[in-house]
Design a protein around this motif. Sequence first.
Motif, PDB file in Angstrom:
ATOM      1  N   VAL A   1       0.882  -1.163   0.000  1.00 25.29           N
ATOM      2  CA  VAL A   1       0.000   0.000   0.000  1.00 25.29           C
ATOM      3  C   VAL A   1       0.919   1.212   0.000  1.00 25.29           C
ATOM      4  N   VAL A   2       0.843   2.017  -1.056  1.00 23.41           N
ATOM      5  CA  VAL A   2       1.850   3.062  -1.263  1.00 23.41           C
ATOM      6  C   VAL A   2       1.258   4.448  -1.041  1.00 23.41           C
ATOM      7  N   LEU A   3       2.058   5.273  -0.369  1.00 20.92           N
ATOM      8  CA  LEU A   3       1.696   6.646  -0.060  1.00 20.92           C
ATOM      9  C   LEU A   3       2.945   7.500  -0.320  1.00 20.92           C
ATOM     10  N   PRO A   4       3.179   7.860  -1.600  1.00 21.22           N
ATOM     11  CA  PRO A   4       4.429   8.524  -1.969  1.00 21.22           C
ATOM     12  C   PRO A   4       4.470   9.993  -1.557  1.00 21.22           C
ATOM     13  N   PHE A   5       5.691  10.487  -1.314  1.00 19.55           N
ATOM     14  CA  PHE A   5       5.869  11.874  -0.892  1.00 19.55           C
ATOM     15  C   PHE A   5       6.914  12.638  -1.700  1.00 19.55           C
ATOM     16  N   ILE A   6       8.095  12.070  -1.929  1.00 23.63           N
ATOM     17  CA  ILE A   6       9.184  12.859  -2.504  1.00 23.63           C
ATOM     18  C   ILE A   6       9.888  12.128  -3.653  1.00 23.63           C
ATOM     19  N   ILE A   7      10.581  12.902  -4.465  1.00 26.04           N
ATOM     20  CA  ILE A   7      11.503  12.477  -5.515  1.00 26.04           C
ATOM     21  C   ILE A   7      10.861  11.420  -6.413  1.00 26.04           C
ATOM     22  N   ASP A   8      11.400  10.194  -6.417  1.00 27.76           N
ATOM     23  CA  ASP A   8      10.940   9.159  -7.346  1.00 27.76           C
ATOM     24  C   ASP A   8       9.732   8.382  -6.844  1.00 27.76           C
ATOM     25  N   GLN A   9       9.298   8.642  -5.621  1.00 22.79           N
ATOM     26  CA  GLN A   9       8.311   7.767  -4.995  1.00 22.79           C
ATOM     27  C   GLN A   9       6.993   7.704  -5.751  1.00 22.79           C
ATOM     28  N   GLY A  10       6.528   8.844  -6.252  1.00 21.83           N
ATOM     29  CA  GLY A  10       5.281   8.834  -7.017  1.00 21.83           C
ATOM     30  C   GLY A  10       5.383   8.017  -8.285  1.00 21.83           C
ATOM     31  N   LEU A  11       6.521   8.100  -8.965  1.00 22.25           N
ATOM     32  CA  LEU A  11       6.735   7.317 -10.189  1.00 22.25           C
ATOM     33  C   LEU A  11       6.779   5.826  -9.869  1.00 22.25           C
ATOM     34  N   ASN A  12       7.442   5.463  -8.777  1.00 24.79           N
ATOM     35  CA  ASN A  12       7.470   4.061  -8.356  1.00 24.79           C
ATOM     36  C   ASN A  12       6.068   3.548  -8.063  1.00 24.79           C
ATOM     37  N   ALA A  13       5.270   4.386  -7.407  1.00 18.05           N
ATOM     38  CA  ALA A  13       3.904   3.985  -7.060  1.00 18.05           C
ATOM     39  C   ALA A  13       3.099   3.646  -8.309  1.00 18.05           C
ATOM     40  N   ARG A  14       3.190   4.500  -9.348  1.00 21.99           N
ATOM     41  CA  ARG A  14       2.458   4.228 -10.592  1.00 21.99           C
ATOM     42  C   ARG A  14       2.943   2.941 -11.256  1.00 21.99           C
TER      43      ARG A  14
END
Length: 468
Positions: free
Chosen positions: A376-389
Amino acid sequence: MSAPIHVVVLPWSAFGHMIPFLQLSIALAKSGVRVTYVSTPRNIKRLPRVSPSLSQLLTYKEISFPRVQQLPDGAEATVDVGFDKIQYLKVAYDLLEKPFSQIIANHSPDWIITDFASYWAIDIANNHRVPHMFFSVFNAAVRCFVGPKEFLVHEGRVRVRPNPESLTTKPEWVTFRSSVAFRLHEAKGYHAGFFGENASGIRDSERLARVLEGCQVVVIRTCMEFEGEYVELYESCMKKPVIATGLLPPEEINETLDKTWSEVFKWLDEKSPKSVLFVGFGSECKLTKEQVHEIAYGLELSKLPFIWALRKPSWANMEVDVLPNGFQTRTSGEGKVCFGWAPQQRLLAHPSVGGCLFHSGWGSVIESLQYGHVLVVLPFIIDQGLNARLLVDKDLAIEVERREDGSFSREDVARALRSAMVEEEGEKIRVCTRNVAKVFGDSKLHQECYIGGLAEYMRKNAPRTNSP
């Protein structure tokens, strides 16, 4: 028998970079490559000690961290400063150019491996006639999204990445189906930080462009079994060798547990297999009070057993001030909150743990998926949002829903947790994460196939091995 080839590595001063560089160094040493790992004194003290079995092949080399007026005493890594001070960390980091050049002159290595930040290492490598590798601690999907060098600077950047909105859609060079892109609230921070000016006098995008232009090889912490389509695309964009290092899965560490942690593991032993949620957002994600509280209330609403490894934020005077009033009392039967250091690898390896709520940093993704945990992903910084997708695209994660401004509610958290862990709609993800563990947890694949192949490439292409 000829002497082993010698590699000097220099990571950027962030633990999200230093740890993968160390994992790469350890893996190369196991394949018979001699590695000198260069970093600053305080950072080296905070890294794990080198195993005695590898001490003849892997050594730390200290390089003094220059003093910069705007940095607090002892600050040598991003974890030591607020986000606004990282630009001054780059000012100090760039002053490492001269002493690093001296290290290369003294050691005469066969290869140099550096990060995005040390663009000046390209000139050092050329001056000493040493081939240079750029090691990406981010995965190939992120590398593809950021793009080749021609779109990082000058007219190419202006055309393709003129504003944050341009980061919210798949780039033109990604020709297959992909949802890997930023949300607008993520893109605003990334665009300003990556393409914007900073105190060092050189934008991060310019640093990366110079490294990509000057390096002989790009190596990426990934494997073809997981994202081969992105590795192949990036190599075609780069027009130079792009080599997967394998995932560099961390080795299990048998730490000595104190009484508190011994009790936690006894508690875990009593839980059903795959029933407990591990929650952790690391040290680089500095969550606000509202974010911590919404996560806490979401855990409470989910009614799932959990263990939360939580660091006291700077906004809290004491640990008791971090969580909502009465939260730990109300959840004491089914939840554990542990402040400070946590034996994360050992927790993730426990058979009662079945899922993770975290920021989707690439290193943490690898740590979790090697055990087949649902994410369950809750991204915040840098690459995290891209990893989540990327993880959602591959049916390995559920992302917590957010508003346009990036905010989220306790209901959003609880809904994602229950869907992933227990409800029928999450069954496909639970099956996929169990299956992908066969790749992420295959240490023989990553060490012998990927690292073995990389080491052989380095031997064959080292200048001294090609001398007449």
